[in-house]
Design an enzyme around this catalytic site. Sequence first.
Site, mmCIF file in Angstrom:
data_model
loop_
_atom_site.group_PDB
_atom_site.id
_atom_site.type_symbol
_atom_site.label_atom_id
_atom_site.label_comp_id
_atom_site.label_asym_id
_atom_site.label_seq_id
_atom_site.Cartn_x
_atom_site.Cartn_y
_atom_site.Cartn_z
ATOM 1 N N ASP A 1 0.665 -5.769 -5.112
ATOM 2 C CA ASP A 1 1.932 -5.489 -4.416
ATOM 3 C C ASP A 1 1.670 -4.598 -3.194
ATOM 4 O OD1 ASP A 1 4.655 -5.339 -3.959
ATOM 5 O OD2 ASP A 1 5.088 -4.047 -5.668
ATOM 6 N N ASP B 1 -9.042 -12.165 -2.036
ATOM 7 C CA ASP B 1 -7.878 -11.345 -1.702
ATOM 8 C C ASP B 1 -6.723 -12.282 -1.364
ATOM 9 O OD1 ASP B 1 -5.969 -9.715 -0.511
ATOM 10 O OD2 ASP B 1 -7.400 -8.716 0.823
#
Length: 173
Positions: free
Chosen positions: A34, A10
């Site tokens: 995003d 991540d």
Amino acid sequence: MAGIEIVQGDITTQAVDAIVNAANSSLMGGGGVDGAIHRAAGPTLREECRHLRATDYPEGLPVGDAVATGAGDLPCRYVIHTVGPNRHEGQIDPRLLASCYTRALDVAQQLGVRTIAFPAVSAGAYGWKVADVARIALGTVAAHPRDGIDLVRFVPYDPTSCVAFEAAFAGLA
Ligand code: ADP
């Protein structure tokens, strides 16, 4: 290749100076990486993006360009927003995707960033095959002078993307 690595995971948790966001032209946030970056960064990032949109980018950030903001609650110092080409809108020129990586590195250098993490720009909602993204991303970063930048980390999110990046990395040697 010195100074380049691939770490599946991540991007919002990476302990680097700057992370790159696969934003959209509006700079107002979206889904995918995003959305994850905006959620983890908190409201100050949205405020900064809103301000940029209202001042420097009233028409939106152009495809292939990059701009930096602070990073809110993220562990990094900067978020560098870039807009990848959207295949679903006929944006199929690989130079547009290469430009995202080049411009993000240029902006990073201007800020004195030494360590930077990239996602697989355009490999999600924007419809590019991750193998193509990986090849273009690795090739572009390897060809960039990168003066002052010690580490470029690619952060593919899932195992399939990771395999694609590892293969592209092996292809550089
Ligand atoms: P785009 O609109 O540029 O295609 P997306 O966010 O839809 O951007 O997808 C780009 C890539 O980012 C995809 O490979 C997706 O799996 C990946 N991704 C999504 N969330 C994260 C995350 N938290 N960290 C790293 N990569 C992520």
